[in-house]
Motif scaffolding. Structure first.
Motif, PDB file in Angstrom:
ATOM      1  N   GLN A 179      38.166 -15.777 -16.067  1.00 23.07           N
ATOM      2  CA  GLN A 179      37.716 -15.124 -14.840  1.00 23.07           C
ATOM      3  C   GLN A 179      37.473 -13.632 -15.054  1.00 23.07           C
ATOM      4  OE1 GLN A 179      40.640 -16.011 -11.871  1.00 23.07           O
ATOM      5  NE2 GLN A 179      40.153 -18.203 -11.786  1.00 23.07           N
ATOM      6  N   SER A 180      38.321 -13.003 -15.881  1.00 26.85           N
ATOM      7  CA  SER A 180      38.197 -11.555 -16.093  1.00 26.85           C
ATOM      8  C   SER A 180      36.942 -11.195 -16.879  1.00 26.85           C
ATOM      9  CB  SER A 180      39.435 -11.026 -16.812  1.00 26.85           C
ATOM     10  OG  SER A 180      39.517 -11.592 -18.114  1.00 26.85           O
ATOM     11  N   VAL A 181      36.346 -12.158 -17.595  1.00 28.86           N
ATOM     12  CA  VAL A 181      35.152 -11.858 -18.398  1.00 28.86           C
ATOM     13  C   VAL A 181      33.984 -12.746 -18.003  1.00 28.86           C
ATOM     14  CG1 VAL A 181      36.500 -11.037 -20.357  1.00 28.86           C
ATOM     15  CG2 VAL A 181      35.898 -13.460 -20.234  1.00 28.86           C
ATOM     16  N   SER A 182      34.047 -13.352 -16.806  1.00 24.47           N
ATOM     17  CA  SER A 182      32.994 -14.295 -16.409  1.00 24.47           C
ATOM     18  C   SER A 182      31.625 -13.628 -16.376  1.00 24.47           C
ATOM     19  CB  SER A 182      33.328 -14.892 -15.032  1.00 24.47           C
ATOM     20  OG  SER A 182      33.406 -13.849 -14.059  1.00 24.47           O
ATOM     21  N   ASP A 183      31.553 -12.353 -15.936  1.00 27.16           N
ATOM     22  CA  ASP A 183      30.253 -11.677 -15.898  1.00 27.16           C
ATOM     23  C   ASP A 183      29.691 -11.480 -17.301  1.00 27.16           C
ATOM     24  OD1 ASP A 183      31.201  -8.207 -15.876  1.00 27.16           O
ATOM     25  OD2 ASP A 183      32.410  -9.958 -16.407  1.00 27.16           O
ATOM     26  N   MET A 184      30.546 -11.245 -18.299  1.00 24.25           N
ATOM     27  CA  MET A 184      30.078 -11.073 -19.670  1.00 24.25           C
ATOM     28  C   MET A 184      29.614 -12.400 -20.246  1.00 24.25           C
ATOM     29  SD  MET A 184      33.060  -8.488 -21.053  1.00 24.25           S
ATOM     30  CE  MET A 184      32.277  -8.233 -22.632  1.00 24.25           C
ATOM     31  N   VAL A 185      30.267 -13.488 -19.870  1.00 20.75           N
ATOM     32  CA  VAL A 185      29.866 -14.813 -20.334  1.00 20.75           C
ATOM     33  C   VAL A 185      28.517 -15.200 -19.742  1.00 20.75           C
ATOM     34  CG1 VAL A 185      30.476 -17.261 -20.325  1.00 20.75           C
ATOM     35  CG2 VAL A 185      32.241 -15.539 -20.732  1.00 20.75           C
ATOM     36  N   HIS A 186      28.319 -14.843 -18.450  1.00 18.37           N
ATOM     37  CA  HIS A 186      27.064 -15.216 -17.782  1.00 18.37           C
ATOM     38  C   HIS A 186      25.902 -14.334 -18.230  1.00 18.37           C
ATOM     39  CE1 HIS A 186      29.648 -16.966 -14.271  1.00 18.37           C
ATOM     40  NE2 HIS A 186      29.673 -17.712 -15.374  1.00 18.37           N
ATOM     41  N   ALA A 187      26.209 -13.127 -18.718  1.00 19.26           N
ATOM     42  CA  ALA A 187      25.132 -12.211 -19.118  1.00 19.26           C
ATOM     43  C   ALA A 187      24.451 -12.716 -20.387  1.00 19.26           C
ATOM     44  CB  ALA A 187      25.702 -10.811 -19.353  1.00 19.26           C
ATOM     45  N   GLY A 188      23.229 -12.316 -20.583  1.00 21.97           N
ATOM     46  CA  GLY A 188      22.497 -12.714 -21.781  1.00 21.97           C
ATOM     47  C   GLY A 188      22.869 -11.840 -22.976  1.00 21.97           C
ATOM     48  N   GLY A 189      22.822 -12.400 -24.172  1.00 22.71           N
ATOM     49  CA  GLY A 189      23.079 -11.646 -25.399  1.00 22.71           C
ATOM     50  C   GLY A 189      24.546 -11.300 -25.563  1.00 22.71           C
ATOM     51  N   ALA A 190      24.802 -10.390 -26.500  1.00 27.25           N
ATOM     52  CA  ALA A 190      26.162  -9.970 -26.822  1.00 27.25           C
ATOM     53  C   ALA A 190      26.498  -8.692 -26.066  1.00 27.25           C
ATOM     54  CB  ALA A 190      26.313  -9.740 -28.323  1.00 27.25           C
ATOM     55  N   ARG A 203      38.244  -3.333 -20.747  1.00 28.74           N
ATOM     56  CA  ARG A 203      38.688  -3.883 -19.471  1.00 28.74           C
ATOM     57  C   ARG A 203      40.203  -3.964 -19.417  1.00 28.74           C
ATOM     58  NH1 ARG A 203      34.329  -8.310 -17.313  1.00 28.74           N
ATOM     59  NH2 ARG A 203      32.511  -6.945 -17.548  1.00 28.74           N
ATOM     60  N   ASN A 204      40.694  -4.105 -18.205  1.00 28.11           N
ATOM     61  CA  ASN A 204      42.128  -4.292 -17.984  1.00 28.11           C
ATOM     62  C   ASN A 204      42.405  -5.787 -17.949  1.00 28.11           C
ATOM     63  OD1 ASN A 204      44.776  -4.445 -16.890  1.00 28.11           O
ATOM     64  ND2 ASN A 204      44.513  -2.367 -16.065  1.00 28.11           N
ATOM     65  N   ILE A 205      43.096  -6.270 -18.999  1.00 31.92           N
ATOM     66  CA  ILE A 205      43.387  -7.706 -19.118  1.00 31.92           C
ATOM     67  C   ILE A 205      44.885  -7.908 -18.924  1.00 31.92           C
ATOM     68  CG2 ILE A 205      43.203  -9.751 -20.566  1.00 31.92           C
ATOM     69  CD1 ILE A 205      40.512  -8.561 -19.759  1.00 31.92           C
ATOM     70  N   ASN A 206      45.224  -8.524 -17.777  1.00 29.83           N
ATOM     71  CA  ASN A 206      46.641  -8.780 -17.470  1.00 29.83           C
ATOM     72  C   ASN A 206      47.464  -7.502 -17.546  1.00 29.83           C
ATOM     73  OD1 ASN A 206      46.103 -11.523 -17.135  1.00 29.83           O
ATOM     74  ND2 ASN A 206      46.466 -11.953 -19.316  1.00 29.83           N
ATOM     75  N   LEU A 240      31.430 -16.832 -27.431  1.00 31.71           N
ATOM     76  CA  LEU A 240      32.712 -16.571 -28.075  1.00 31.71           C
ATOM     77  C   LEU A 240      33.173 -15.181 -27.645  1.00 31.71           C
ATOM     78  CD1 LEU A 240      33.901 -17.476 -31.546  1.00 31.71           C
ATOM     79  CD2 LEU A 240      34.119 -15.105 -30.858  1.00 31.71           C
ATOM     80  N   VAL A 241      34.413 -15.090 -27.169  1.00 27.33           N
ATOM     81  CA  VAL A 241      34.946 -13.846 -26.621  1.00 27.33           C
ATOM     82  C   VAL A 241      36.198 -13.461 -27.399  1.00 27.33           C
ATOM     83  CG1 VAL A 241      35.664 -12.617 -24.542  1.00 27.33           C
ATOM     84  CG2 VAL A 241      34.104 -14.579 -24.353  1.00 27.33           C
ATOM     85  N   THR A 242      36.274 -12.208 -27.833  1.00 30.02           N
ATOM     86  CA  THR A 242      37.465 -11.700 -28.518  1.00 30.02           C
ATOM     87  C   THR A 242      38.100 -10.607 -27.681  1.00 30.02           C
ATOM     88  OG1 THR A 242      36.233 -10.046 -29.772  1.00 30.02           O
ATOM     89  CG2 THR A 242      36.489 -12.215 -30.785  1.00 30.02           C
ATOM     90  N   PHE A 243      39.437 -10.536 -27.746  1.00 29.34           N
ATOM     91  CA  PHE A 243      40.205  -9.541 -26.988  1.00 29.34           C
ATOM     92  C   PHE A 243      41.027  -8.714 -27.975  1.00 29.34           C
ATOM     93  CE2 PHE A 243      39.563 -11.339 -22.736  1.00 29.34           C
ATOM     94  CZ  PHE A 243      39.122 -12.613 -23.044  1.00 29.34           C
ATOM     95  N   THR A 244      40.763  -7.430 -28.028  1.00 27.73           N
ATOM     96  CA  THR A 244      41.531  -6.498 -28.868  1.00 27.73           C
ATOM     97  C   THR A 244      42.289  -5.566 -27.942  1.00 27.73           C
ATOM     98  OG1 THR A 244      39.859  -6.609 -30.607  1.00 27.73           O
ATOM     99  CG2 THR A 244      41.396  -4.760 -30.687  1.00 27.73           C
ATOM    100  N   TYR A 245      43.608  -5.769 -27.833  1.00 20.79           N
ATOM    101  CA  TYR A 245      44.409  -5.036 -26.852  1.00 20.79           C
ATOM    102  C   TYR A 245      44.853  -3.684 -27.393  1.00 20.79           C
ATOM    103  CZ  TYR A 245      44.720  -9.558 -24.511  1.00 20.79           C
ATOM    104  OH  TYR A 245      44.436 -10.734 -23.902  1.00 20.79           O
ATOM    105  N   PHE A 246      44.866  -2.722 -26.503  1.00 15.94           N
ATOM    106  CA  PHE A 246      45.487  -1.434 -26.807  1.00 15.94           C
ATOM    107  C   PHE A 246      46.976  -1.548 -26.469  1.00 15.94           C
ATOM    108  CE2 PHE A 246      41.032  -0.279 -25.933  1.00 15.94           C
ATOM    109  CZ  PHE A 246      40.737   0.400 -27.100  1.00 15.94           C
TER     110      PHE A 246
END
Length: 697
Positions: free
Chosen positions: A119-130, A135-138, A165-171
């Motif tokens: 849900q937090s990245v749904s707009d990025m999944v729906h968008a075209g291309g890479a 973002r603030n994840i949890n 394919l989505v990758t999450f690199t946390y700070f």
């Protein structure tokens, strides 16, 4: 006093200004470091997501088996390798209908765990291309990258839409701690957008693509200029101001020197790659915990490169190889190091690439040219080992990769070999044999055997050949241990002993010629003739009773030292024989170019019934005829049957040697064999003498 006070005040003000400027520059430098780190984190995340998404095997597995059927494959080939890095913590596969697969450091994610991420990245999944965003994840800021899975196609069954394919690199805290250590930042912390920044601290904003503030990196900046202000006194004299200025200069130089030392402790100054110590530390951290592959690379015939282009040219070749290796392996998660000299190493994280790494590395080459000479193509050889298959420690992997590298270099230039347990056993056997040879030389563990050489015209012994053997109890043959001795550089020492012992033994069979084999390393020794002269005088041996046997490979090298030694031997009256003719290049030009008195036909020409073959017979008879026309005697080796000796006798071959006349044996046994051969001839002559008649009167 006014002048002195003005000078003191001016010096103090100058120091205060310099201190402030130094603090300001250092603070700004740290700001740029943090901004650069954030930018690199975004770039690396974006590149990783694109690279993973472009894997055709990923799309094929999803299309063929669906996310559930391909889950185990995804764990091993996508989830585990991706989250094993120090940056990426979570990987997700999602479409317009939601997430279908997820993996974090703790393992595969459940549907419940994937839903908030999707849900937090749904707009990025729906968008075209890479796309890549912060973002603030949890509750934790993270770099999120989404890239299409190519070829973009629905999953098995036709349901849903194209996947990303989505990758999450946390700070997270480990990332913050790593940055603080790498950039030497005091009390680096990640603050929420609403938390105030402490007074005197610097900050860098973490912003999303829409400009919203996700968080702030804040730290207490380093103030190197404060060191100067601590030494300023209001009423300091000009001398004190000068001393403080000198101290500041010394401190600055000390910091520069320390930075240089720290750099040299971790990196190779010639190439900029990490050095052996840094590489081994990293390999030791990974080898026992993660799948990986290790390549050890060595420049082929690098000593010849240094000879041709000099040491500066050799360093230039090393730098060029380092650049090309970095370029070729830039897409892999790897660490490249220069270990020493012309040797490199590459650590590749993950599994499943071991068979592609070798060709990839050995296709790297460098071309270099000297004026007036053709272009030289310089290549690499590679030895490869993998964890956990070939070891769980850095030491095991390095040793096994080195063993494979040795096998690759033995196979020729630009070869690669993957480690195999059989190579390890061969390496152990070779090391054991090397130790045995060193001990045998130190403890006089060798002896000479002799084999008779027979004159085919009279069938009488004409000479003996000295053959090197290990003393009783050793199983290695000369074909096995002589190359080892040459590799260890011990042949000149052993060769001197062989010459001395053969000269001494030659006095035990007067009238026979003793043949002594000379190795290539002996003939390349400028002191060979002096050594032979010493032993000839020591044992009072006539050069006419001694012959030296050489191989065709020595003549092929044709160095000035070899020619000088061969000419010197002939001038002293020794016989020269060309041994094993027919096993090497077998060029008859040697017979006219060099002063050879004997030619020894290899047993492959006559043994095993080859004398019955018309082609072999024509070849042997032709060689004998050519040699006789040149005044060269011919010795046939490997005669095992009487019929072979008779045929060679009919072909006018001069001498023969082989088991038919006697096996190689110690001195006492050879003396007995020679006596038996002479007795046999004597009995034959009596039996073939004139008919005896008795007249009775």
């Amino acid at each position: 006093m006014v002048a002195i006070s003005a000078m003191t005040l001016g010096a103090a003000v100058s120091l205060w200004v310099a201190a402030g400027a130094l603090n300001s520059r250092e603070s700004q430098r740290q700001v740029e470091q943090v901004r650069g780190a954030i930018s690199r984190a975004r770039h690396n995340s974006d590149e990783q997501a694109k690279a993973l998404g472009q894997r055709h095997e990923l799309a094929r597995q999803l299309a063929a088996n669906g996310p559930d059927g391909a889950a185990e494959w995804l764990d091993e080939e996508l989830g585990q390798p991706a989250t094993a890095t120090v940056s990426t913590k979570t990987v997700l596969i999602a479409g317009r209908d939601g997430a279908v697969y997820g993996f974090a450091e703790g393992g595969r994610l459940s549907t419940r765990e994937m839903e908030p991420l999707a849900q937090s990245v749904s707009d990025m999944v729906h968008a075209g291309g890479a796309t890549t965003d912060v973002r603030n994840i949890n509750g934790v800021p993270a770099v999120v990258s989404a890239a299409p899975i190519a070829p973009s196609a629905p999953i098995s069954g036709g349901e849903g839409s194209a996947l990303k394919l989505v990758t999450f690199t946390y700070f997270d805290d480990p990332t913050i701690a790593r940055w603080a250590n790498a950039f030497m930042l005091e009390r680096l912390a990640l603050l929420s957008p609403r938390r105030p920044v402490p007074a005197g601290w610097r900050q860098v904003r973490l912003a999303g693509n829409g400009g919203e503030t996700i968080g702030r990196m804040a730290w207490q900046p380093d103030r190197p200029g404060d060191v100067l202000t601590r030494y300023i006194l209001p009423a300091e004299l000009v001398f004190g101001a000068i001393v403080l200025a000198l101290f500041w200069g010394m401190a600055h130089r000390a910091r520069t020197s320390t930075t240089r030392v720290n750099y040299l402790e971790r990196f190779d100054p010639t190439t900029g790659l990490v050095n052996r110590a840094t590489f081994m530390m990293r390999l030791d951290q990974i080898a026992g915990n993660h799948p990986c592959q290790l390549l050890r690379l060595d420049i082929d015939d690098f000593s010849a490169i240094n000879d041709a282009f000099g040491l500066p040219g050799g360093d230039e070749v090393i730098r060029e190889f380092s650049k090309r290796l970095v370029k070729v392996f830039s897409a892999d998660r790897c660490l490249i190091a220069r270990l020493d000299g012309d040797e490199f190493a590459i650590l590749v994280l993950g599994a499943g690439q071991i068979h592609s790494l070798g060709p990839k590395a050995t296709q790297v080459f460098v071309e270099k040219r000297r004026r007036g000479h053709p272009t030289t193509t310089i290549t690499l050889s590679a030895g490869i080992a993998a964890a956990p298959e070939h070891g769980h420690t850095a030491e095991d992997l390095m040793q096994n990769a080195d063993i494979a590298l040795g096998a690759a270099k033995a196979a020729g230039s630009a070869h690669h070999v993957i480690f195999d347990p059989a190579l390890g056993q061969a390496f152990k056997s070779r090391k054991d044999l090397e130790a045995q040879m060193k001990q045998a030389i130190d403890e006089q563990g060798f002896e000479l055997f002799y084999q008779p050489i027979v004159d085919l015209r009279t069938m009488r012994p004409n000479g003996v050949e000295a053959l090197l053997r290990l003393k009783q109890g050793a199983s290695a043959t000369p074909a096995e241990f002589v190359p080892v001795i040459e590799k260890l550089g011990l042949m000149p020492q052993l060769g001197g002993w062989i010459i001395a012992q053969a000269f001494a033994d030659s006095r035990k069979w007067l009238g026979l010629k003793t043949s002594i084999n000379l190795s290539p390393l002996q003939l390349e020794n400028p002191a060979l003739l002096d050594q032979i002269d010493f032993h000839r005088a020591r044992y009072n041996v006539s050069p006419a009773s001694i012959g030296f046997e050489i191989t065709e490979g020595i003549l092929l090298a044709d160095s000035d030292t070899v020619r000088s030694n061969l000419v010197g031997l002939r001038q002293r009256g020794y016989t020269l024989a060309l041994d094993d003719f027919g096993t090497g290049y077998s060029s008859l030009s040697y017979l006219s170019e060099f002063d050879i008195q004997r030619l020894k036909l290899d047993k492959s020409f006559v043994s095993g019934g080859r004398t019955q073959s018309e082609r072999s017979a024509a070849l042997v008879r032709g060689v004998i005829d050519i040699c006789h026309r040149l005044g060269i005697q011919v010795v046939a080796e490997g005669i095992e049957e009487e019929e072979e000796a008779r045929i060679l006798q009919d072909w006018s071959c001069d001498y023969a040697q082989g088991y038919h006349f006697g096996r190689p044996a110690p001195v006492w046994a050879t003396k007995r064999t020679i006596a038996m051969l002479r007795q046999k001839v004597a009995e034959s002559e009596v039996a073939e003498g004139p008919e005896q008649r008795l007249t009775i009167v």
